[in-house]
Design a protein around this motif. Structure first.
Motif, PDB file in Angstrom:
ATOM      1  N   SER A  69       0.835  -1.201   0.023  1.00 29.38           N
ATOM      2  CA  SER A  69      -0.181  -0.020   0.013  1.00 29.38           C
ATOM      3  C   SER A  69       0.859   1.296  -0.029  1.00 29.38           C
ATOM      4  CB  SER A  69      -0.966   0.018   1.302  1.00 29.38           C
ATOM      5  OG  SER A  69      -0.346   0.260   2.521  1.00 29.38           O
ATOM      6  N   PHE A  70       0.344   2.454  -0.487  1.00 28.85           N
ATOM      7  CA  PHE A  70       1.038   3.798  -0.454  1.00 28.85           C
ATOM      8  C   PHE A  70       1.550   4.122   0.797  1.00 28.85           C
ATOM      9  CE2 PHE A  70       1.212   8.164  -0.215  1.00 28.85           C
ATOM     10  CZ  PHE A  70       1.708   8.616  -1.094  1.00 28.85           C
ATOM     11  N   ASP A  71       0.724   3.808   1.856  1.00 31.17           N
ATOM     12  CA  ASP A  71       1.237   4.056   3.285  1.00 31.17           C
ATOM     13  C   ASP A  71       2.264   3.233   3.829  1.00 31.17           C
ATOM     14  OD1 ASP A  71      -0.540   6.337   3.585  1.00 31.17           O
ATOM     15  OD2 ASP A  71      -2.182   5.002   4.407  1.00 31.17           O
ATOM     16  N   GLU A  72       2.330   2.077   3.227  1.00 29.97           N
ATOM     17  CA  GLU A  72       3.810   1.453   3.649  1.00 29.97           C
ATOM     18  C   GLU A  72       4.975   1.631   2.902  1.00 29.97           C
ATOM     19  OE1 GLU A  72       2.509  -3.179   4.191  1.00 29.97           O
ATOM     20  OE2 GLU A  72       1.485  -2.428   2.484  1.00 29.97           O
ATOM     21  N   VAL A  73       4.950   2.191   1.958  1.00 31.63           N
ATOM     22  CA  VAL A  73       6.068   2.618   1.156  1.00 31.63           C
ATOM     23  C   VAL A  73       6.524   4.264   1.274  1.00 31.63           C
ATOM     24  CG1 VAL A  73       5.808   0.849  -0.505  1.00 31.63           C
ATOM     25  CG2 VAL A  73       4.998   2.945  -1.011  1.00 31.63           C
ATOM     26  N   VAL A  74       5.628   5.022   1.678  1.00 36.49           N
ATOM     27  CA  VAL A  74       5.902   6.541   1.530  1.00 36.49           C
ATOM     28  C   VAL A  74       6.740   6.935   2.830  1.00 36.49           C
ATOM     29  CG1 VAL A  74       3.883   7.255   2.916  1.00 36.49           C
ATOM     30  CG2 VAL A  74       5.017   8.790   0.994  1.00 36.49           C
ATOM     31  N   TYR A  75       7.730   7.931   2.692  1.00 36.50           N
ATOM     32  CA  TYR A  75       8.299   8.354   3.771  1.00 36.50           C
ATOM     33  C   TYR A  75       8.082   9.884   3.854  1.00 36.50           C
ATOM     34  CZ  TYR A  75      11.290   4.125   3.524  1.00 36.50           C
ATOM     35  OH  TYR A  75      11.864   2.962   3.532  1.00 36.50           O
ATOM     36  N   ARG A  76       7.652  10.328   5.133  1.00 39.45           N
ATOM     37  CA  ARG A  76       7.153  11.681   5.285  1.00 39.45           C
ATOM     38  C   ARG A  76       8.076  12.521   6.038  1.00 39.45           C
ATOM     39  NH1 ARG A  76       1.964  11.028   3.672  1.00 39.45           N
ATOM     40  NH2 ARG A  76       1.032   8.954   3.988  1.00 39.45           N
ATOM     41  N   ASP A  77       9.221  11.986   6.330  1.00 34.91           N
ATOM     42  CA  ASP A  77      10.166  12.830   7.077  1.00 34.91           C
ATOM     43  C   ASP A  77      11.418  13.102   6.363  1.00 34.91           C
ATOM     44  OD1 ASP A  77      11.408  14.364   9.292  1.00 34.91           O
ATOM     45  OD2 ASP A  77      12.347  12.425  10.148  1.00 34.91           O
ATOM     46  N   THR A  78      11.239  13.859   5.196  1.00 32.94           N
ATOM     47  CA  THR A  78      12.318  14.220   4.464  1.00 32.94           C
ATOM     48  C   THR A  78      13.007  15.707   4.653  1.00 32.94           C
ATOM     49  OG1 THR A  78      11.095  15.299   2.756  1.00 32.94           O
ATOM     50  CG2 THR A  78      11.484  12.970   2.463  1.00 32.94           C
ATOM     51  N   SER A  79      14.101  16.062   4.294  1.00 33.37           N
ATOM     52  CA  SER A  79      14.629  17.141   4.494  1.00 33.37           C
ATOM     53  C   SER A  79      14.301  18.232   3.676  1.00 33.37           C
ATOM     54  CB  SER A  79      16.444  17.003   4.310  1.00 33.37           C
ATOM     55  OG  SER A  79      16.607  16.928   2.998  1.00 33.37           O
ATOM     56  N   GLY A  80      13.592  18.197   2.805  1.00 32.15           N
ATOM     57  CA  GLY A  80      12.699  19.076   1.867  1.00 32.15           C
ATOM     58  C   GLY A  80      11.374  19.175   2.336  1.00 32.15           C
TER      59      GLY A  80
END
Length: 263
Positions: A69-80
């Motif tokens: 699922s999308f929620d399993e693969v997304v990273y929400r804590d990026t430097s940008g």
């Protein structure tokens, strides 16, 4: 509804990843919700976002092939301060595995469908070649942003890319169009650069962004610190140029929406 933009050029080294990372960060800084998808096996956009491509558990491979699922693969804590679907060497295997699937050209489009409305902009960093990953990106995209250097060979590459966009539009994505052409690594003192720039404006008119991205040391240094230029050195010419481009893209999007309402 979110706008999906594939950032593509079949010629390498033209600033695709630099544009993806810095434009995503610049739009996120204007309080837009942004997602960046790294479909390049080199994983440079992932590293430039402050995420270690060697230690990520899930990448675009898991989204496209394993159907996580999308929620399993997304990273929400990026430097940008934007969301990221990471890429690394595993994505190379995705291209091979995709050949086994039915409707393989639209796997990414289908994976993004449930979350598209959650974002203002979704950028896809394409590999510098026409393969199944690039086809997936263009099938999922509303439009294609083309970064290019103002050099003679770049014009030839642009012709090939236009042909690709036309073919993909005819096959699987009838609405696909050119979002804009971005002049990168631009040196106004270079006569050839100015000549090519003039030719671009003659052929593509309003599709050529007014903003140009200069050759800039800070832009080149920022990825090694795992951050977009605006967080590495916000006063640099490169950071300012991408903020200007973000403003131009927002104005174009608002103008397009207004014309749609009037129609």
């Amino acid at each position: 509804m979110g706008k999906v933009i594939a950032v593509a050029n079949q010629k390498g080294g033209v600033g695709k990843t630099t544009t993806c990372v810095n434009l995503a960060a610049s739009l996120a800084a204007t309080k837009r919700k942004v997602l960046l998808i790294d479909l390049d096996p080199q994983g440079n956009a992932t590293m430039g976002s402050g995420i270690d491509k060697y230690s990520v558990e899930n990448t675009a491979y898991e989204l496209l092939v394993d159907e996580k699922s999308f929620d399993e693969v997304v990273y929400r804590d990026t430097s940008g301060k934007y969301d990221l679907i990471a890429g690394n060497g595993d994505v190379t295997a995705a291209e091979i595995k995709l050949m086994e699937f039915f409707a393989r050209e639209i796997r990414l489009r289908n994976a993004l469908a449930p979350v598209k409305d959650e974002y203002d902009f979704i950028f896809i960093d394409c590999p510098p070649s026409l393969n199944m990953l690039t086809v997936n990106a263009m099938s999922a995209a509303d439009s294609v942003l083309v970064p290019m250097q103002c050099e003679y060979y770049a014009l030839e590459g642009l012709t090939a890319l236009m042909d690709t966009i036309s073919k993909i539009g005819a096959m699987v994505n009838p609405g696909l169009c050119i979002e804009g052409i971005l002049r990168t690594m631009y040196d106004p003192r270079n006569r050839l650069a100015n000549d090519v720039s003039d030719q671009l404006k003659q052929h593509f008119g309003e599709k050529v962004y007014r903003t140009v991205i200069p050759r800039n040391v800070r832009l080149a240094e920022a990825p090694s610190f795992g951050a977009p230029a605006m967080y590495y050195d916000k006063s640099s010419a490169g950071a300012k140029a991408y903020l200007s481009l973000a403003g131009e893209i927002i104005r174009r999007a608002e103008q397009h929406d207004l014309q749609g309402e009037q129609a």
